[in-house]
Design an enzyme around this catalytic site. Structure first.
Site, PDB file in Angstrom:
ATOM      1  CG  ASP A  97      41.650  79.435  32.956  1.00 35.35           C
ATOM      2  OD1 ASP A  97      41.121  78.829  34.039  1.00 35.35           O
ATOM      3  OD2 ASP A  97      42.915  79.123  32.839  1.00 35.35           O
ATOM      4  CD  GLU A 119      45.876  82.662  36.762  1.00 35.38           C
ATOM      5  OE1 GLU A 119      45.301  82.006  36.142  1.00 35.38           O
ATOM      6  OE2 GLU A 119      46.761  82.183  37.508  1.00 35.38           O
ATOM      7  CG  HIS A 209      42.674  68.980  36.297  1.00 39.40           C
ATOM      8  ND1 HIS A 209      41.793  69.624  35.586  1.00 39.40           N
ATOM      9  CD2 HIS A 209      43.526  69.705  36.762  1.00 39.40           C
ATOM     10  CE1 HIS A 209      42.287  70.979  35.657  1.00 39.40           C
ATOM     11  NE2 HIS A 209      43.554  70.722  36.326  1.00 39.40           N
ATOM     12  NE  ARG A 211      35.629  70.779  31.158  1.00 38.42           N
ATOM     13  CZ  ARG A 211      34.334  70.275  31.530  1.00 38.42           C
ATOM     14  NH1 ARG A 211      33.604  69.849  30.847  1.00 38.42           N
ATOM     15  NH2 ARG A 211      34.149  70.622  32.824  1.00 38.42           N
ATOM     16  CG  HIS A 242      40.124  66.620  39.233  1.00 36.94           C
ATOM     17  ND1 HIS A 242      38.618  66.651  39.016  1.00 36.94           N
ATOM     18  CD2 HIS A 242      40.466  68.072  39.047  1.00 36.94           C
ATOM     19  CE1 HIS A 242      38.361  68.023  39.080  1.00 36.94           C
ATOM     20  NE2 HIS A 242      39.086  68.666  38.799  1.00 36.94           N
TER      21      HIS A 242
END
Ligand code: UD1
Ligand code: UDP
Length: 372
Positions: A97, A119, A209, A211, A242
């Site tokens: 993704d 996936e 982490h 977004r 991260h």
């Protein structure tokens, strides 16, 4: 004649999940593999390439400190166009993704090269969450030819959208990696990690982490962690932070001074998997960790409002707790204080795979080309 396969990836989680497959392709008669990394991530990607000891055939080297979704998409599409002309693969493999995955699938589609999606079929069905991942994976499903789904539910998700040709249930390749990473006698490579006493008290592995969590939600998460560490003197949090400055600056600001919150550099995947094994529980907004921790019998508190991986939640070993400070503290307190609840969430379950996903994907690729 050998089938030419180009595997494309660019971020840490894609590398962890694609490299077992890259190795399986190399070991399969009739398949020839090459690797193109976009380096959407740089250090965090190279760290994983080193563990698996794989060298890329092409490196688009595109990471920039100020990269945007637009810049990544256009750099991947342009860079990959040249690689596709140069190598002329029979199949392009992309993962999951990320924007690398979506842009690479689009570039292959424009060159009329079939795409195999590893996936495939994970869904929240909320296009804004996770952002932009839910859109990326739905878009890849529209243009891919072969779909490799980890679970039965993922297959159902695809069928619901009318994607029902060349859909294979394979398990998740992340479970394949455990065969080489987790060991009884393990010495951590990270000097920062090796210095932490994991034998006393309870250690919680934290990662964050996403977004859509940047800004206020992440501040809430970090404040909850601070308060939990204050309240329970036997707790220590280990947070491999991260590299995104929007994450690391906030982590430093809120958690940097707490004596029992260890902010360390990203660790490689062998260290990470063995750290899960040594942890009491895992608090995370990561996708991959939601798959890994239940396999190792560790409860997961998911620091998000929804998940595309409901299998562990349904099995009672993961809980989606949201991103509100008080909700996170309440969920953690239950697990920390209620022994029965903790034990019931600590059962090792394996809904995401049995360690043979890569082999199944290779077999499906052979079968597809044999039938053409
Ligand atoms: C990306 C993926 C996300 C995946 C995550 C895994 C997209 C849109 N997002 O998000 O799906 O869950 O990777 O971690 O594809 N940086 C470094 N060094 C590194 C890696 C990152 O400095 O090795 C910094 C850079 O400043 C970069 C920033 O992190 O600009 C953000 O990286 P980016 O790949 O754009 O987004 P992620 O949040 O990492
Ligand atoms: N991981 C790692 N080192 C770390 C943190 C995570 O190797 O310091 C691994 C983790 O085991 C998992 C993957 O990175 O396999 C998850 O990556 P991330 O959380 O960055 O992305 P997501 O899975 O959310 O897309």
């Amino acid at each position: 004649m050998s089938i030419k396969i180009l595997s494309v990836f660019g971020t840490r989680p894609e590398a962890i999940k694609m490299l077992p497959l890259v190795k399986a392709v190399d070991a399969t008669d009739g398949l020839t593999g090459k690797v193109c990394i976009t380096a959407q991530h740089r250090e965090m990607l190279d760290q994983i390439m080193d563990v698996f000891d794989v060298r890329a055939d092409w490196d688009l080297d595109l990471m920039r400190p100020d990269q945007t979704l637009t810049s990544i998409t256009s750099d991947v599409a342009h860079g990959l166009a040249e690689v596709l002309q140069d190598y002329e693969p029979d199949l392009v493999l992309v993962h999951g993704d990320t924007t690398t995955g979506f842009a690479a699938a689009l570039a292959a589609f424009y060159h009329q090269v079939p795409v195999g999606h590893v996936e495939a079929g994970l869904r929240t069905n909320n296009i804004m969450s996770p952002f932009p991942e839910e859109a990326n994976r739905q878009l890849i499903s529209r243009i891919a030819t072969l779909h490799f789904s980890p679970t039965e539910l993922n297959v159902e998700n695809l069928n619901t959208e009318g994607v029902d040709q060349h859909v294979h249930i394979t398990g998740n390749t992340v479970i394949d990696a455990f065969a080489t990473t987790v060991r009884d006698e393990y010495a951590f490579k990270s000097a920062e990690l090796a210095e932490i006493d994991l034998g006393t008290g309870r250690s919680i592995l934290l990662t964050a982490h996403r977004r859509e969590n940047l800004g206020e939600p992440m501040r809430q998460i970090f404040m909850a962690v601070h308060e939990l560490a204050d309240k329970y003197p036997d707790l220590q949090f280990i947070y491999p932070v991260h590299k995104n400055p929007a994450v690391s600056n906030l982590a430093q600001e809120v958690l940097g001074k707490h004596p029992r919150v260890y902010l360390i550099d990203p660790i490689d995947v062998e260290d990470l998997h063995n750290l899960i094994s040594h942890s009491h529980l895992v608090m995370t907004d990561s996708g991959g960790l939601q798959e890994e921790a239940p396999t190792l019998g560790k409860p997961v508190l998911v620091l998000r409002t929804e998940t595309e991986r409901p299998e562990a939640v349904d099995a009672g070993v993961a809980r989606v707790v949201g991103v509100d400070k008080e909700d996170i503290i309440a969920a953690a307190r239950t697990l920390l204080e209620d022994e029965e609840e903790y034990l019931s969430m600590s059962r090792a379950i394996n809904p995401y795979g049995d360690g043979y996903a890569s082999e199944r994907i290779c077999a499906a690729i052979q079968e597809y080309f044999a039938s053409k």
